[in-house]
Design an enzyme around this catalytic site. Structure first.
Site, mmCIF file in Angstrom:
data_model
loop_
_atom_site.group_PDB
_atom_site.id
_atom_site.type_symbol
_atom_site.label_atom_id
_atom_site.label_comp_id
_atom_site.label_asym_id
_atom_site.label_seq_id
_atom_site.Cartn_x
_atom_site.Cartn_y
_atom_site.Cartn_z
ATOM 1 C CG HIS A 72 34.104 46.132 17.073
ATOM 2 N ND1 HIS A 72 33.628 47.038 17.983
ATOM 3 C CD2 HIS A 72 33.031 45.362 16.735
ATOM 4 C CE1 HIS A 72 32.332 46.826 18.182
ATOM 5 N NE2 HIS A 72 31.963 45.814 17.422
ATOM 6 N NE ARG A 114 29.012 47.152 21.947
ATOM 7 C CZ ARG A 114 28.909 46.574 20.753
ATOM 8 N NH1 ARG A 114 29.708 45.586 20.404
ATOM 9 N NH2 ARG A 114 28.010 46.997 19.871
HETATM 10 P P1 NAP Z 1 20.551 39.780 22.789
HETATM 11 O O1 NAP Z 1 19.831 38.858 21.856
HETATM 12 O O2 NAP Z 1 19.838 40.953 23.332
HETATM 13 O O3 NAP Z 1 21.066 38.860 24.000
HETATM 14 C C1 NAP Z 1 21.675 39.413 25.112
HETATM 15 C C2 NAP Z 1 21.887 38.328 26.147
HETATM 16 O O4 NAP Z 1 22.571 38.912 27.267
HETATM 17 C C3 NAP Z 1 20.575 37.759 26.690
HETATM 18 O O5 NAP Z 1 20.721 36.368 26.944
HETATM 19 C C4 NAP Z 1 20.391 38.533 28.007
HETATM 20 O O6 NAP Z 1 19.660 37.873 29.007
HETATM 21 C C5 NAP Z 1 21.826 38.633 28.454
HETATM 22 N N1 NAP Z 1 21.971 39.697 29.442
HETATM 23 C C6 NAP Z 1 21.700 41.015 29.320
HETATM 24 N N2 NAP Z 1 21.920 41.663 30.496
HETATM 25 C C7 NAP Z 1 22.363 40.726 31.362
HETATM 26 C C8 NAP Z 1 22.745 40.750 32.720
HETATM 27 N N3 NAP Z 1 22.728 41.880 33.428
HETATM 28 N N4 NAP Z 1 23.119 39.597 33.308
HETATM 29 C C9 NAP Z 1 23.113 38.431 32.617
HETATM 30 N N5 NAP Z 1 22.767 38.332 31.309
HETATM 31 C C10 NAP Z 1 22.385 39.462 30.702
HETATM 32 O O7 NAP Z 1 21.886 40.327 22.118
HETATM 33 P P2 NAP Z 1 22.709 39.692 20.921
HETATM 34 O O8 NAP Z 1 22.084 40.052 19.621
HETATM 35 O O9 NAP Z 1 22.970 38.257 21.221
HETATM 36 O O10 NAP Z 1 24.074 40.541 21.053
HETATM 37 C C11 NAP Z 1 24.855 40.494 22.216
HETATM 38 C C12 NAP Z 1 25.924 41.555 22.162
HETATM 39 O O11 NAP Z 1 26.951 41.194 21.231
HETATM 40 C C13 NAP Z 1 25.469 42.913 21.645
HETATM 41 O O12 NAP Z 1 24.802 43.649 22.638
HETATM 42 C C14 NAP Z 1 26.782 43.560 21.263
HETATM 43 O O13 NAP Z 1 27.303 44.210 22.403
HETATM 44 C C15 NAP Z 1 27.671 42.369 20.905
HETATM 45 N N6 NAP Z 1 28.036 42.353 19.477
HETATM 46 C C16 NAP Z 1 29.340 42.380 19.126
HETATM 47 C C17 NAP Z 1 29.708 42.352 17.791
HETATM 48 C C18 NAP Z 1 31.153 42.330 17.376
HETATM 49 O O14 NAP Z 1 31.458 42.444 16.192
HETATM 50 N N7 NAP Z 1 32.082 42.181 18.291
HETATM 51 C C19 NAP Z 1 28.721 42.297 16.804
HETATM 52 C C20 NAP Z 1 27.394 42.271 17.196
HETATM 53 C C21 NAP Z 1 27.052 42.300 18.529
HETATM 54 P P3 NAP Z 1 18.077 37.622 28.835
HETATM 55 O O15 NAP Z 1 18.002 36.546 27.778
HETATM 56 O O16 NAP Z 1 17.657 37.147 30.172
HETATM 57 O O17 NAP Z 1 17.465 38.917 28.391
#
Ligand code: NAP
Length: 308
Positions: free
Chosen positions: A271, A223
């Site tokens: 994006h 993000r």
């Molecule tokens: P997820 O499964 O919820 O994983 C999020 C990861 O971030 C987890 O390892 C979490 O830690 C970590 N995290 C959250 N808050 C943190 C903090 N304060 N400090 C350190 N680590 C932290 O999410 P996901 O499905 O992998 O997706 C991740 C992000 O990718 C989404 O939220 C979205 O913003 C982005 N995204 C982008 C696109 C694009 O097209 N560019 C598409 C889809 C998603 P824990 O494991 O300890 O909870």
């Protein structure tokens, strides 16, 4: 069962696929894109761009199922009191892995020097091997872990970093501010796959970018607000960061006059790193509906206090 598909712009993509996925799971349901009887709705399939903002009338709704992985635009909605799930879709994950690996390899191999070489310079410098190029994967959730595994398969030494401490087979993991410093201090490539929350805003700032070895590459498909834009521009200008490939921004579309567009060491992708793929996503939505119906725990439940 009444399902409200409250993302009208996406309905053409799901019109055939969603009823098919429901039928395959043996679930009989009526799907509508609007309703005069909100109290009769059992499930809401939702995208943050949808007109629906007030969830109060949906008194019998058992779950709100987001079509997006990132839920930062939904979690703050005080009227949404039903269980909320985010999208974890094998197709979306596959796309993200391809984007991360592709852009990591571009920088690792120094492809630009050969693809655009108007002066026909014969530079026989060989890139190092991937095993000599450490990667910091900030976020090891659904997307970060899959991207980390793909990079490891190419021999990149990957270190994961997350909010909570983790033990993941074959993947060294760190957490907390000291862990971030350690992960960044050896990283030749940094990938940010974190959600946008109050804790992750400006995580990469003048101080933390300063932890990187000079000349590191940054990939941000997470993000936009994870990065302090001005600090990144300064780090690019000083050579601290050699190149930033950015897919997400504070304001999207990225304004035409934003310095990222014209900076020679920034690549902007609009994006497109990963999209929810209706065919696989429909199965994920249906599985959660099935679980809710049988009172099994929902998959990919959002923790509202954490914001992801
Ligand atoms: P997820 O499964 O919820 O994983 C999020 C990861 O971030 C987890 O390892 C979490 O830690 C970590 N995290 C959250 N808050 C943190 C903090 N304060 N400090 C350190 N680590 C932290 O999410 P996901 O499905 O992998 O997706 C991740 C992000 O990718 C989404 O939220 C979205 O913003 C982005 N995204 C982008 C696109 C694009 O097209 N560019 C598409 C889809 C998603 P824990 O494991 O300890 O909870």
């Amino acid at each position: 069962m009444l399902i409200l598909f409250a993302a009208p712009a996406l309905w053409p993509d799901y019109r055939t696929i969603l009823p098919q996925a429901l039928a395959e799971a043996g679930i009989t349901a009526q799907i509508v894109t609007e309703t005069a009887t909100p109290a009769a709705v059992d499930y809401i399939i939702y995208a943050p761009s949808a007109p629906l903002q007030d969830f109060t009338p949906y008194t019998a709704c058992k779950a709100v199922l987001s079509l997006w992985a990132g839920v930062e635009r939904i979690v703050g909605n005080a009227t949404l009191t039903q269980p909320l799930t985010r999208m974890v879709d094998p197709g979306l994950t596959e796309g993200m892995v391809e984007w991360v690996v592709g852009h990591a390899l571009r920088h690792h191999l120094g492809m630009d020097r050969h693809i655009v070489n108007p002066a026909h310079i014969w530079d026989p410098t060989c890139p190092p091997l991937a095993r000599q190029r450490p990667v910091a994967m900030l976020g090891v959730g659904a997307l970060g872990l899959a991207a980390a595994r793909a990079l490891q398969a190419l021999n990149f030494p990957v270190t994961g970093w997350s909010r909570t401490p983790k033990t993941i087979q074959g993947l060294p993991c760190l957490s907390g501010p000291e862990g971030l410093r350690e992960a960044l201090s050896t990283a030749a490539i940094v990938v940010t796959l974190l959600p946008r929350t109050p804790e992750t805003e400006n995580l990469l700032n003048a101080q933390t970018l300063g932890y990187l070895p000079k000349g590191a590459f940054l990939l941000n498909p997470g993000r936009g607000p994870l990065i302090d834009d001005q600090a990144l521009l300064a780090a690019l200008d000083s050579g601290q960061v050699a190149h930033a490939t950015l897919d997400v921004f504070r304001v999207e579309p990225l304004p035409k006059d934003h310095p990222f567009w014209s900076h020679p060491q920034v690549t902007v992708t609009p994006h497109i790193a990963a999209d929810t793929r209706p065919h696989s996503a429909a199965r994920v939505l249906v599985e959660n509906i099935r679980r809710a119906q049988t009172r099994e725990p929902l998959l990919h439940l959002v923790d509202r206090s954490l914001g992801y």
